[in-house]
Design a protein around this motif. Structure first.
Motif, mmCIF file in Angstrom:
data_model
loop_
_atom_site.group_PDB
_atom_site.id
_atom_site.type_symbol
_atom_site.label_atom_id
_atom_site.label_comp_id
_atom_site.label_asym_id
_atom_site.label_seq_id
_atom_site.Cartn_x
_atom_site.Cartn_y
_atom_site.Cartn_z
ATOM 1 N N SER A 94 0.831 -1.213 0.000
ATOM 2 C CA SER A 94 0.000 0.000 0.000
ATOM 3 C C SER A 94 0.859 1.255 0.000
ATOM 4 N N LEU A 99 5.167 4.832 2.477
ATOM 5 C CA LEU A 99 5.541 5.970 3.326
ATOM 6 C C LEU A 99 6.280 5.505 4.583
ATOM 7 N N PHE A 120 -2.259 14.637 4.883
ATOM 8 C CA PHE A 120 -2.426 13.228 5.243
ATOM 9 C C PHE A 120 -1.685 12.925 6.549
ATOM 10 N N THR A 165 2.202 16.763 -0.937
ATOM 11 C CA THR A 165 1.065 15.892 -1.244
ATOM 12 C C THR A 165 0.319 16.511 -2.413
ATOM 13 N N ASN A 169 -4.529 15.617 0.160
ATOM 14 C CA ASN A 169 -5.641 15.059 0.924
ATOM 15 C C ASN A 169 -5.573 15.721 2.303
ATOM 16 N N ASP A 196 3.936 12.757 -2.878
ATOM 17 C CA ASP A 196 2.844 11.786 -2.736
ATOM 18 C C ASP A 196 1.801 12.101 -3.796
ATOM 19 N N VAL A 198 -0.704 9.883 -5.030
ATOM 20 C CA VAL A 198 -1.619 8.739 -5.157
ATOM 21 C C VAL A 198 -2.925 9.081 -5.883
ATOM 22 N N TYR A 199 -3.215 10.379 -6.036
ATOM 23 C CA TYR A 199 -4.426 10.773 -6.776
ATOM 24 C C TYR A 199 -4.076 11.357 -8.154
ATOM 25 N N SER A 227 -0.218 4.479 -5.372
ATOM 26 C CA SER A 227 -1.052 3.461 -4.745
ATOM 27 C C SER A 227 -1.993 2.847 -5.776
ATOM 28 N N SER A 229 -4.882 1.856 -4.605
ATOM 29 C CA SER A 229 -6.135 1.930 -3.840
ATOM 30 C C SER A 229 -7.177 2.873 -4.438
ATOM 31 N N LYS A 230 -6.742 3.836 -5.196
ATOM 32 C CA LYS A 230 -7.664 4.907 -5.584
ATOM 33 C C LYS A 230 -8.249 4.651 -6.975
ATOM 34 N N ARG A 238 -4.191 -3.775 -0.918
ATOM 35 C CA ARG A 238 -3.027 -3.164 -0.275
ATOM 36 C C ARG A 238 -1.755 -3.292 -1.126
#
Ligand SMILES: Cc1ncc(COP(=O)(O)O)c(C=O)c1O
Length: 369
Positions: A94, A99, A120, A165, A169, A196, A198-199, A227, A229-230, A238
């Protein structure tokens, strides 16, 4: 030595681990349909290609997975059109695990990290877990812009990590690429910039947004955190990854555990990377629903911030915990984010039209009670 707790690490005495958002199972919705808009998951479900690959692999789970993550790193290199070599990636269970690896690799009691709240929460917790000092250079409280000069001024000889980020987030905004470049170009040699992203899929159409592949390939000390996850809809599997210079990737990989990724996660992630159609569908949904939600929030005169991610931050002018509870009574799970540094604000994941309509109807009811 009188008791066992005397040997526990003293800096973790009052440590509160990151909890994450509640799962559906924790909620009693009294038979009412529940819309989970609290964890920025993909409402379309998992990538179909990933799901197929996971199903194909499921009977093999009595066997250990591959000893290494080479296949996933090869697939990542292909995904980035070979602008990055497989040796420039490291993977983990994940994004948060990536991180955590970074914090374990670079921090100790003498280090400092810089974060910019609201952001975050795990950055703070993982750094503190290593005994490091966390310096907060907050975003501008009105529009959440990033203060690059203040961040650069806060760097000293103990600073090891600067967290960017992007998109952020819980605020949903981006740090424009000129500012990211300023930070990357001006930090001293003993500082690693953690980008970061992730989006990123939800932001990449904005002209002033960029991932950091070029900067990494210029040899800058930057680690990009990603990630599955999104956008890929694989939060339950994960799987996360980072790309960076070969030197840093090799160093951080030493902190990985053997057989770290499981068989299903590996298979799902490798297949998901080929699922462009699913990513396009996901991005189109978010683009369309974002417009619908902006209009609805404008009509209700609720303060919100425009987003470059798959969630929208709102400020409903009501106690956040009461708001959360009232929305839950209407079957809508939302996320108060005071613990991320956004007091009285609520983060709501963008769903499909059915979920978004239910959310807006609940909002109307809750705000008019
Ligand atoms: C900014 C940011 N980074 C990293 C992550 C980690 O995602 P995961 O651990 O699910 O891969 C999240 C998840 O919410 C996030 O919002």
């Amino acid at each position: 030595m009188s008791k066992i707790s005397d040997i526990f690490k003293s800096h973790l005495k009052d440590f509160k681990p990151y909890k994450g958002g509640k799962s559906r199972d924790e909620i009693n919705s009294n038979g009412k349909k529940l819309y989970k808009l609290s964890s920025n998951e993909n409402i379309l479900g998992p990538s179909p290609l990933a799901l197929q690959a996971i199903q194909n692999e499921i009977h093999q789970v009595s066997q250990y997975p591959d000893r290494t993550d080479t296949k996933l790193r090869n697939a990542l290199s292909e995904f980035y059109k070979e602008t990055l070599s497989p040796k420039q990636f490291f993977t983990a269970n994940s994004g948060v695990d990536v991180l955590d690896l970074i914090c374990r690799a670079f921090l100790d009691h003498n280090s400092e990290v810089i974060i910019s709240s609201p952001t975050f929460k795990p950055y703070i917790l993982f750094a503190k877990k290593m005994g490091a000092k966390v310096i907060d250079i907050p975003l501008n409280p009105e529009e959440f812009s990033y203060d690059a000069n203040a961040v650069l001024a806060a760097i000293n000889e103990n600073t090891r990590l600067v967290f960017l980020t992007n998109p952020n987030n819980p605020t949903g905004n981006i740090i424009p690429k000129q500012i990211v470049n300023k930070i990357i170009n001006e930090v001293p040699d003993h500082v690693v910039v953690v980008h970061d992203e992730v989006y990123f899929q939800f932001a990449e159409e904005q002209t002033d947004y960029s991932q950091v592949v070029d900067q990494v390939n210029e040899g800058k000390a930057v680690i990009a955190v990603n990630s599955f996850s999104k956008a890929y809809g694989l939060a339950g599997m994960r799987v996360g990854y980072a790309y960076t210079t070969e030197e840093i990737a090799q160093y951080v990989s030493q902190f990985r555990r053997p057989f770290m990724l499981n068989k299903l996660g590996l298979a799902g992630a490798i297949a998901a990377l080929k699922d462009d159609a699913f990513i396009d569908k996901t991005k189109a949904l978010i683009r369309k629903e974002k417009t619908y939600l902006y209009q609805a929030l404008d009509d209700l005169q609720i303060k919100y911030w425009k987003t470059a991610a798959n969630f929208i931050l709102i400020k409903p002018e009501m106690d956040d915990k009461i708001f959360e509870a009232k929305m839950l009574e209407e079957g809508i799970m939302v996320r108060p984010v005071a613990n991320f540094g956004a007091d009285e604000c609520i983060r709501v994941t963008i769903g499909d039209r059915e979920a978004n309509t239910a959310y807006i109807n609940a909002l109307k009811k809750v705000m008019n009670e």
